[in-house]
Structure formats: C-alpha cells, structure tokens
Scaffold this active site. Structure first.
Site, PDB file in Angstrom:
ATOM      1  N   ASP A 111     -13.787 -10.248   8.204  1.00 59.25           N
ATOM      2  CA  ASP A 111     -12.351 -10.118   8.474  1.00 59.25           C
ATOM      3  C   ASP A 111     -12.106  -8.995   9.481  1.00 59.25           C
ATOM      4  OD1 ASP A 111      -9.804 -11.039   8.183  1.00 59.25           O
ATOM      5  OD2 ASP A 111      -9.367  -9.904   6.361  1.00 59.25           O
ATOM      6  N   VAL A 127       0.863  -1.190   0.000  1.00 53.27           N
ATOM      7  CA  VAL A 127       0.000   0.000   0.000  1.00 53.27           C
ATOM      8  C   VAL A 127       0.898   1.238   0.000  1.00 53.27           C
ATOM      9  CG1 VAL A 127      -1.889   1.181   1.196  1.00 53.27           C
ATOM     10  CG2 VAL A 127      -1.653  -1.299   1.420  1.00 53.27           C
TER      11      VAL A 127
END
Ligand SMILES: Nc1ncnc2c1ncn2[C@@H]1O[C@H](COP(=O)(O)OP(=O)(O)OP(=O)(O)O)[C@@H](O)[C@H]1O
Ligand SMILES: [Mg+2]
Length: 422
Positions: free
Chosen positions: A211, A95
């Site tokens: 998640d 990222v």
C-alpha cells in the site's frame, strides 16, 4: 480485560530464551539470553492450531516492547477523542493526537502520540489491525513509523504510534495555499521512503508492503520520512515460490498492472507503487485526479512517455518549483521513475538499486534553471490540523485515497486468498 504491562518477546516465546548455564543458581538463573528466532508471520497467528492465537493476544503478551492500553486510558490521553485532536481519517478510521508519559506506564517516554481508532462501520477491521501489530511490532527501522502499543477491548481496536508532526506527504505535497516542498526535500523524502521499502524487501523474511502511496509516508519536523500503515502488508513468497497470490487490494493509481490483472504479488509490485510516488514528487500531481482533462487523469499514463525525453522533461516537473531544481538530478530521477513504472515487473529495478540512484542525486545543486522566488510560508503550514486539510482535500480533489481502494471479490482472482483468512 486488557493487560496493563509491557509485553516482551521473552514472555511470548519462552522457548527462545535459555539460562546461561543450567547449573546457575540464584540471580544468575534470571539472566536470560535470547537465541535466534524468526519473525512471526500473520499466518502464525491466524492458524487455529497455533499456540499463539488471536484470542489470546491480550493475555499471551504478544509482540515486542509494545504496550497494551485500555480504552479508558486512550480516551484520557486524547481528551475523549476530542475533535480538536483529530489528525485525519483514513480507511481504518479516525486518528487522534494524544500524549503519553511514565504516569501511564513506568518507563514510558513522555511524548505525543497518534491514536488510530477502528471505525466499526468501516471496510477495515480486525485483520488490518492485527497485521499492523504483527509487522510493526517486530520490524524496527528509522524509516518505519514506530508502533508504541495497542488496545483490544470488546470490538474496539486501536493502535498507538509515535506522532509525526508534519503529517503525511500527501498533505505536504498537494496543499494549494502554502510554500511548496523544495526539490532537495523531495529527494530526501524519496530516499528515506526507498530505504524503508528496501529494508522490508531485503529482510530475512521479506515483506511486501502493498500500500505504498503518499498518504502512507509520514514526516517528522525535519522531513525525515517513515512508512506507516501495514494493514495490507504481506509476507513475501516462501519455499522457492516466485509470488504470493492474494485478493487484489491497494489503492487505485498506485497498484502495479500485473497485480491488478492476476493477483500475483511480488516485491516488484511495491517498486511500481514507488515509481508512482516518485512521479508525484516530480510533478506535484496526484496519481489519479478526475478533475484533470481525461488524457491526464492517470498520472502514469500521461507522464511516463515524457520521462524518457530530457527535452520534454520540463513539461513534467512541478511548476510550483519555479525552476528551482537540479537538471541533472531531475533527469536521473525521471529515468528511475520510468524504469520503476515498467509495465512488466522484470525490467523494474530492485529497491536496493533505487536507493543507490537516489543516494547519488542528494545534494545535486547544479544549474537551477529558473528564477528564485521566495514564497512566504503560511503560519498554518506546520499545523497538522485536520479541519483545514479536510476542506482542502475536498477542494483539491473529490477522491481521497482510501475511498479509492481497490478491493475485488475473491472470485475475480484465481486462487485468491480467503477474505476471512484471519
Ligand atoms: N503517526 C502519525 N502522526 C501524525 N499524523 C498521523 C499519524 N498517522 C496518521 N496520521 C494522520 O492521519 C491521517 C490518516 O491516516 P491513515 O493512515 O489512517 O489514512 P490514509 O493514509 O489517509 O488513508 P488509507 O486508509 O487509505 O491509508 C494521515 O493522513 C495523517 O495526516
Ligand atoms: Mg494510511
């Protein structure tokens, strides 16, 4: 090959828009009025008979107010994915921080962004990328991270989000050499995350997040939190069904026991994972840590029995708080975590109930039980710099969340969905 314009629901679903009056002419004909429509689900896109096909994603203007970027543009805004712009790396891939403004697209707000790039050699892929776009493209809430756009070029898959300056809760909570998160901040984060999950569960078409964990809770400069990572999210059961059956996927230490055993997924699986994060906030300990004594490696197994007994609660509460917490609040939150972590789903509260309890402990400032010790914050604390975090994570715990992913082969779960359903 990618579209360079802003995509809208109108262009995606023209049948959902009609002119105000069929007799209207001229400029009035252009005044379109949206009618009620249901959120698209992942299966709407994956179904081969659907007119909205994955292949057409870049040309059929799918999504709501999402920008479609080219790879060259994302290279430009991240300085060719420069290492100094690396914010972190998870199961999807690295990222990077970048910056967008209206020079890139007319009307695009000048702002920093986080660009998530798919690691082509990794375990995740097109399905997770698509799920992110389907869910975050349609769901908007103050406690969900905002997806700004995406890129789909050859095998490259990228996602562009609003930038969250304080990174993940995981980084904030478990960093060793910095001021610890105060009690009130922990409670604020717990409440925000609970509101995000409640929004998903209470939607017209409920969503199971699947998640929920501290690395997927991102923080802005004021510690407002937002849920990120919808790659594993699922549409909730429909047509009177009580659960959806899936391959067991998620992260070890956070997944609910009944989900691991049966593959049956309900909103209560998320409530269990929420309980695990609440326990992490209370204790300052990771949900799984194989550097701890064997009895304590699983946080839930070690801490849950202690949560019911107010006299033993001080054994659980993060010592880094140095007594600076509300006793009453801690007892309430411990009781809540205990319920969320029920072995069976039925006794667990709904996320709506969780929000109510957490609302009630905000601002509790009753008898802080220890001496106040001011810890001078380290200047590096506010930086979201990956290198420091990477070294620290390796030092703190050899197990990073995404390396601890649960992914059982479909054959191990009865009636499991196909891994290639998309
Ligand atoms: N929108 C964002 N703003 C700022 N930093 C971000 C943003 N999104 C992700 N990050 C950073 O990148 C890191 C990696 O995120 P990512 O969600 O890909 O992986 P992860 O949550 O650590 O692991 P997993 O793949 O198991 O979810 C995060 O921990 C965070 O520090
Ligand atoms: Mg994540």
């Amino acid at each position: 090959m990618t579209m360079k314009k802003k995509i809208t629901w109108k262009s995606l679903m023209p049948s959902c828009y009609k002119s105000k009056d069929s007799s209207d002419s001229g400029e009035n004909r252009l005044k379109l009025k949206p009618c009620q429509f249901q959120r698209l689900s992942l299966s709407d896109v994956s179904d081969p008979s659907s007119p909205i096909c994955v292949n057409g994603l870049s040309t059929s203007l799918f999504g709501s107010n999402l920008y479609v970027f080219t790879l060259a543009e994302l290279r430009l805004i991240t300085h060719n994915f420069a290492r100094c712009n690396l914010l972190g790396e998870g199961g999807f891939g690295p990222v990077y921080k970048g910056f967008v403004d209206d020079k890139l697209r007319p009307g695009l707000k000048a702002q920093p962004v986080a660009v998530k790039t798919l690691d082509l050699d990794g375990l995740q892929g097109h399905r997770e990328w698509l799920a992110e776009i389907i869910f975050l493209g349609q769901l908007r809430h103050p406690h969900l991270v905002k997806l700004i756009g995406y890129c789909y070029e050859d095998e490259n898959r990228l996602l562009v989000y609003e930038y969250m300056p304080r990174g993940s809760l995981e980084n904030q909570l478990f960093r060793r050499y910095s001021a610890t998160l105060p009690w009130s901040t922990r409670m604020k984060i717990a409440l925000g995350a609970a509101k995000g999950l409640a929004f998903l569960h209470e939607a017209d078409k409920p969503v199971i997040y699947r998640d929920f964990k501290s690395s997927n809770i991102l923080l802005d400069s004021d510690y407002n939190c937002k849920l990120s990572d919808f790659g594993l999210a699922k549409d909730g059961p429909e047509g009177g069904e009580t659960h959806v059956t899936t391959r067991v996927m998620g992260t070890q230490g956070y997944a609910a026991p009944e989900y691991i055993m049966t593959g049956h997924l309900t909103t209560m699986s998320d409530v269990y994972s929420f309980g695990v994060v609440l326990l992490e906030l209370l204790t300052g300990k990771r949900s799984m840590d194989n550097t701890r004594p064997s009895r304590e490696q699983s946080l839930v197994e070690w801490a849950r029995p202690l949560l019911r007994d107010p006299k033993r609660l001080d054994r659980v509460i993060d010592p880094r708080l140095e007594g600076q917490y509300s006793n009453k609040g801690a007892q309430k939150v411990a009781a809540l975590a205990y319920k969320c972590l029920s072995h069976y789903p039925k006794p667990r509260p709904t996320m709506g109930d969780v929000v109510m309890v957490l609302e009630s402990v905000q601002g509790f400032e009753d008898e802080f039980v220890g001496p106040f010790v001011y810890v001078v914050p380290n200047e590096a604390d506010d930086s979201n710099e990956f290198l420091a975090k990477k070294g620290e994570n390796e030092h703190d715990s050899p197990v990073r969340g995404w390396r601890n992913r649960i992914k059982l082969p479909p054959s191990s779960v009865a009636n499991a969905e196909s891994p290639c359903s998309i």
